[in-house]
Design a protein around this motif. Structure first.
Motif, short mmCIF file in Angstrom:
data_model
loop_
_atom_site.label_atom_id
_atom_site.label_comp_id
_atom_site.label_asym_id
_atom_site.label_seq_id
_atom_site.Cartn_x
_atom_site.Cartn_y
_atom_site.Cartn_z
N GLN A 39 -21.64 34.20 93.73
CA GLN A 39 -21.50 35.66 93.87
C GLN A 39 -20.21 36.04 94.61
OE1 GLN A 39 -24.66 37.34 96.53
NE2 GLN A 39 -25.22 35.20 96.80
N CYS A 40 -19.58 35.05 95.27
CA CYS A 40 -18.32 35.31 95.98
C CYS A 40 -17.12 35.02 95.08
CB CYS A 40 -18.21 34.44 97.22
SG CYS A 40 -19.72 34.30 98.19
N ALA A 41 -17.38 34.18 94.04
CA ALA A 41 -16.28 33.57 93.31
C ALA A 41 -15.48 34.56 92.47
CB ALA A 41 -16.80 32.43 92.43
N ALA A 42 -16.04 35.73 92.22
CA ALA A 42 -15.28 36.73 91.48
C ALA A 42 -14.02 37.13 92.25
CB ALA A 42 -16.15 37.96 91.21
N CYS A 43 -14.10 37.03 93.55
CA CYS A 43 -12.97 37.45 94.38
C CYS A 43 -12.30 36.29 95.11
CB CYS A 43 -13.42 38.48 95.42
SG CYS A 43 -14.07 40.01 94.71
N HIS A 44 -13.07 35.27 95.48
CA HIS A 44 -12.52 34.22 96.33
C HIS A 44 -12.57 32.86 95.62
CE1 HIS A 44 -12.26 36.54 100.07
NE2 HIS A 44 -13.44 37.05 99.78
N GLN A 45 -11.45 32.15 95.68
CA GLN A 45 -11.44 30.77 95.20
C GLN A 45 -11.47 29.82 96.39
OE1 GLN A 45 -8.22 29.96 92.47
NE2 GLN A 45 -8.40 31.97 91.49
N GLY A 55 -9.56 38.55 96.65
CA GLY A 55 -9.57 38.15 98.06
C GLY A 55 -8.74 36.89 98.23
N PRO A 56 -8.40 36.54 99.47
CA PRO A 56 -7.62 35.32 99.69
C PRO A 56 -8.45 34.07 99.43
CG PRO A 56 -8.32 36.25 101.79
CD PRO A 56 -8.74 37.24 100.72
N HIS A 57 -7.75 32.95 99.13
CA HIS A 57 -8.51 31.70 98.97
C HIS A 57 -9.05 31.26 100.32
CE1 HIS A 57 -5.91 28.66 100.83
NE2 HIS A 57 -4.84 29.24 100.25
N LEU A 58 -10.06 30.41 100.28
CA LEU A 58 -10.82 30.13 101.50
C LEU A 58 -10.64 28.68 101.99
CD1 LEU A 58 -14.06 32.13 100.59
CD2 LEU A 58 -12.14 32.86 102.01
N ASN A 59 -9.66 27.99 101.45
CA ASN A 59 -9.40 26.64 101.97
C ASN A 59 -8.95 26.71 103.42
OD1 ASN A 59 -9.99 25.66 99.45
ND2 ASN A 59 -7.85 25.27 98.87
N VAL A 102 -19.69 45.63 109.49
CA VAL A 102 -20.11 45.66 110.89
C VAL A 102 -19.11 44.89 111.76
CG1 VAL A 102 -21.81 44.66 112.46
CG2 VAL A 102 -22.54 46.13 110.60
N LEU A 103 -18.57 43.82 111.22
CA LEU A 103 -17.61 43.06 112.03
C LEU A 103 -16.22 43.68 111.96
CD1 LEU A 103 -17.36 40.52 113.83
CD2 LEU A 103 -16.47 39.34 111.81
N VAL A 104 -15.82 44.12 110.79
CA VAL A 104 -14.45 44.62 110.61
C VAL A 104 -14.50 45.98 109.91
CG1 VAL A 104 -12.18 44.16 109.62
CG2 VAL A 104 -13.59 42.24 110.39
N SER A 105 -14.33 47.04 110.70
CA SER A 105 -14.28 48.38 110.08
C SER A 105 -13.10 48.43 109.13
CB SER A 105 -14.07 49.47 111.14
OG SER A 105 -14.72 49.15 112.32
N GLY A 106 -13.30 49.03 108.00
CA GLY A 106 -12.18 49.23 107.08
C GLY A 106 -11.77 48.00 106.31
N THR A 107 -12.61 46.98 106.31
CA THR A 107 -12.29 45.81 105.49
C THR A 107 -12.38 46.18 104.01
OG1 THR A 107 -12.92 43.56 104.90
CG2 THR A 107 -14.70 45.04 105.55
N ASN A 108 -11.56 45.49 103.20
CA ASN A 108 -11.63 45.71 101.75
C ASN A 108 -12.78 44.94 101.10
OD1 ASN A 108 -9.44 47.39 101.75
ND2 ASN A 108 -7.97 45.78 101.21
N MET A 109 -13.42 44.07 101.86
CA MET A 109 -14.44 43.20 101.24
C MET A 109 -15.68 44.03 100.93
SD MET A 109 -15.53 39.38 102.23
CE MET A 109 -17.21 39.00 102.70
N GLU A 110 -15.84 44.33 99.65
CA GLU A 110 -16.97 45.14 99.20
C GLU A 110 -18.13 44.21 98.93
OE1 GLU A 110 -17.24 48.34 99.05
OE2 GLU A 110 -15.15 48.79 99.60
#
Lengths: 236, 420
Positions: A39-45, A55-59, A102-110
């Motif tokens: 469910q994360c992979a649409a945005c994150h590799q 989103g940025p890659h998560l390595n 809750v952790l980061v107001s204004g984050t783009n992570m939908e």
């Protein structure tokens, strides 16, 4: 049942329970986490050859300061968290996965968040395989998970007094603009009450970074946080 | 309803003759007069008008039509802000909040009759009076200087034309010239203010006149954010600033504005620009009202009421309240407690425990911001500090930039909190 993912470790510290490296448990099942990660992979590799997408890659994300890629365009909110010195250690990753806003107001992570701590632990166990620094076993901070504590449900159940909230809010509006303008200080109107309550507790427990907010939240009681949430939540 | 100034003044003069009983006892709307339209007074007027929803008649007396905030006026001197960006008017307070804004000087207070007399002759009756007049200077505080010398040696501690004058004088200094500041003794408005100003002067000189020198004569052995400023001065303006504390005679100072000389501990120096910031006291209207003790007006922090007259609340720089620094942020914070207390007294609205906070941001150089802050609560005796923090020396550039940007956000926040 609700779990207060973001402050698990701090609650442990406050209540005298030993820190992570003494109560370390495996953070989760990486194989199950790989499935959940779909469910994360649409945005994150993540993994070999991973690149930025939506989103940025998560390595290598574990134990890295937030928003470190120069070739990725970050939101204002996450950039501010970087300036405030936030690090993607386990407790922050866990809090972020629980509810990004809750952790980061204004984050783009939908992303609404993974409410089950086991789900989060599994996803993080999967992601952890792609981070070099914390691969040493046995697990220790920042990757070990402390025992879990529930935020007493009565805290989230408190119904705030908006009149009291209006008075208390006057302390906030010296910096935060009531009309929702953003000039370098985040917007705090129109939040869901629960998100507001969680965010303020995260400041109070110093999970969210920022010295002014640590100080302001430190002296707010549970009832006062609820009152502020009720008042600001009702503002457009 | 919006009442324009003329109809208001006419009505209030007529009312003064007839209104004997307190309005709160049933003779019409209760009246609040606020003297001073800065961070304390404008905020108090706005919060009383907003919270009472027309139940309280609020009059704000402020001589200036264009109000220049003292906070951020140093950034104007340093070239980081336009003067127009720190100017504010009272139109929104009048039109959207129904506040009667009167541009005049308050020149007398009759505490028995509960009236304020204005220079223009009007007499304003009040049930509660809020005094937020800011500061005046202690006469004879700096030998050789009085306010008649303020064009030759500006104080620039009330923003506006004084700030313009000082900036022009700094920019007109000859190459390799000398700038002097006479810093004030405690307590004074904006504790980091003189040192932020020195930073801003150094910033201007470093760009335009890099061989110029800066001398600071200071009667205090320590000042606000001292370590942060000294570190920053070393980083940005190495060798340019000579700070002379009391150990080296910084407290034994005289000036000669005609000759443009400064004498520190017997040693006379010719200067090209000189900023004299004298010792301060409460705005003079407090003395005229007879509510001062020494230089300041003591208040009970639980309500910000004068210790000498329960019908008068004193806010901001003018009051002696305890641990809070004299700052715009403090005045704004105190105004909200006073507004709550006034509304509770006049309309029976809810009273909550007083809480206060303050944060002071200072700019040391380009994108190099620092801050100090604290929270406070009111005890019977005073406003007492609860908790605090301060920026650390050695912070990275990104954090310092974020702190500066945060201060810009704060400026937008507090000015919209004051002026609507």
């Amino acid at each position: 049942m609700r779990f207060w993912g973001g402050t698990l470790i701090v609650w442990g510290a406050l209540t005298g329970v030993a820190w992570a490296d003494e109560t370390a448990v495996q953070i989760g099942d990486a194989a199950r986490g790989e499935q959940l990660f779909e469910q994360c992979a649409a945005c994150h590799q993540v993994g070999e050859g991973a690149e930025h997408g939506i989103g940025p890659h998560l390595n290598g994300i574990f134990d890295r300061k937030v928003a470190q890629f120069e070739d990725f365009s970050y939101s204002e909110g996450i950039t501010r968290a970087r300036r405030d010195g936030m690090v993607w250690d386990l407790e922050h990753l866990d809090a972020y996965l629980n509810n990004p806003k809750v952790l980061v107001s204004g984050t783009n992570m939908e992303f609404a968040g993974l409410k089950d701590p086991q789900d989060r632990g599994d996803v993080l166990a999967y992601l952890r395989q792609f981070s070099a620094s914390p691969q040493d076993i046995p697990e220790a901070a920042p990757t070990a998970l402390a025992e879990e504590f529930e935020l007493p449900p009565e805290i989230l159940a408190i119904v705030g007094d908006p009149d009291y909230g209006e008075y208390l809010s006057t302390e906030c509006t010296t910096c935060h603009q009531v009309d929702g303008e953003y000039d370098g200080i985040p917007v705090i109107t129109g939040w869901y009450e629960e998100d507001f309550v969680l965010a303020m507790h995260a400041y109070k427990e110093k999970i969210r970074p920022h010295p002014v907010m640590h100080m302001m939240a430190a002296r707010l009681s549970d009832e006062e946080i609820a009152a502020l949430a009720a008042y600001f939540g009702a503002l457009e | 309803m919006t009442v324009n100034r003329r109809t208001f003044l006419g009505a209030s003069v007529a009312a003064a003759a007839t209104l004997q009983a307190p309005a709160v006892l049933g003779a019409g709307k209760p009246r609040v007069v606020v003297v001073g339209g800065g961070a304390g007074g404008a905020t108090a007027a706005r919060y009383i008008a907003k919270g009472s929803k027309g139940e309280i008649d609020v009059t704000l007396v402020e001589p200036s039509r264009s109000y220049y905030t003292c906070f951020f006026s140093n950034l104007y001197i340093g070239g980081f802000r336009e003067l127009s960006s720190i100017a504010h008017s009272y139109g929104t307070l009048a039109s959207q909040y129904g506040i009667n804004v009167v541009h005049d000087w308050a020149v007398g207070i009759d505490r028995d009759a509960r009236t304020v007399t204005l220079a223009g002759g009007a007499v304003l009756p009040y049930d509660r009076l809020i005094l937020s007049p800011g500061i005046d200077f202690v006469e004879g505080a700096v030998e050789g200087w009085d306010v008649s010398a303020q064009n030759k040696m500006p104080h620039a501690y009330k923003a506006g034309s004084q700030s313009e004058l000082l900036k022009a004088q700094i920019e007109a200094m000859p190459e390799g010239g000398t700038f002097a500041m006479i810093a004030p003794p405690n307590p004074f408005r904006c504790p980091p203010g003189p040192y932020e100003r020195i930073s801003m002067v150094a910033h201007v000189l470093k760009e335009k006149n890099p061989t110029a020198k800066i001398i600071v004569a200071d009667p205090k052995p320590k000042f606000s954010k001292m370590a942060l400023f000294q570190e920053g001065w070393g980083n940005h303006y190495d060798g340019m600033i000579d700070w002379i504390g009391p150990d080296f005679g910084g407290d034994v100072v005289s000036v000669n504005p005609d000759a443009m000389t400064v004498t520190i501990d017997g040693e006379e120096t010719k200067v090209d620009a000189c900023n004299v910031i004298p010792a301060m006291k409460a705005g003079r209207i407090c003395e005229m009202a007879g509510i001062t003790e020494g230089n300041w007006a003591p208040v009970d922090g639980r309500t910000m009421q004068s210790r000498m007259d329960e019908n008068i609340h004193v806010l901001g720089d003018a009051c002696a309240q305890g641990d809070m620094p004299k700052s715009g942020f403090s005045a704004n914070s105190q105004a909200k407690v006073a507004a709550m207390a006034v509304r509770a007294a006049l309309t029976g609205s809810k009273m909550f425990p007083a809480k206060f906070s303050n944060t002071c941001w200072s700019l040391i150089g380009t994108d190099d911001g620092v801050k100090v802050g604290a929270t406070y609560e009111a005890t019977e005796e005073k406003i007492a500090k609860v908790d605090g923090f301060i920026s650390q020396t050695g912070e990275n550039a990104e954090l310092r930039q974020a702190t500066y940007e945060e201060s810009i956000g704060w400026y937008a926040g507090i000015t919209s909190d004051m002026f609507g």
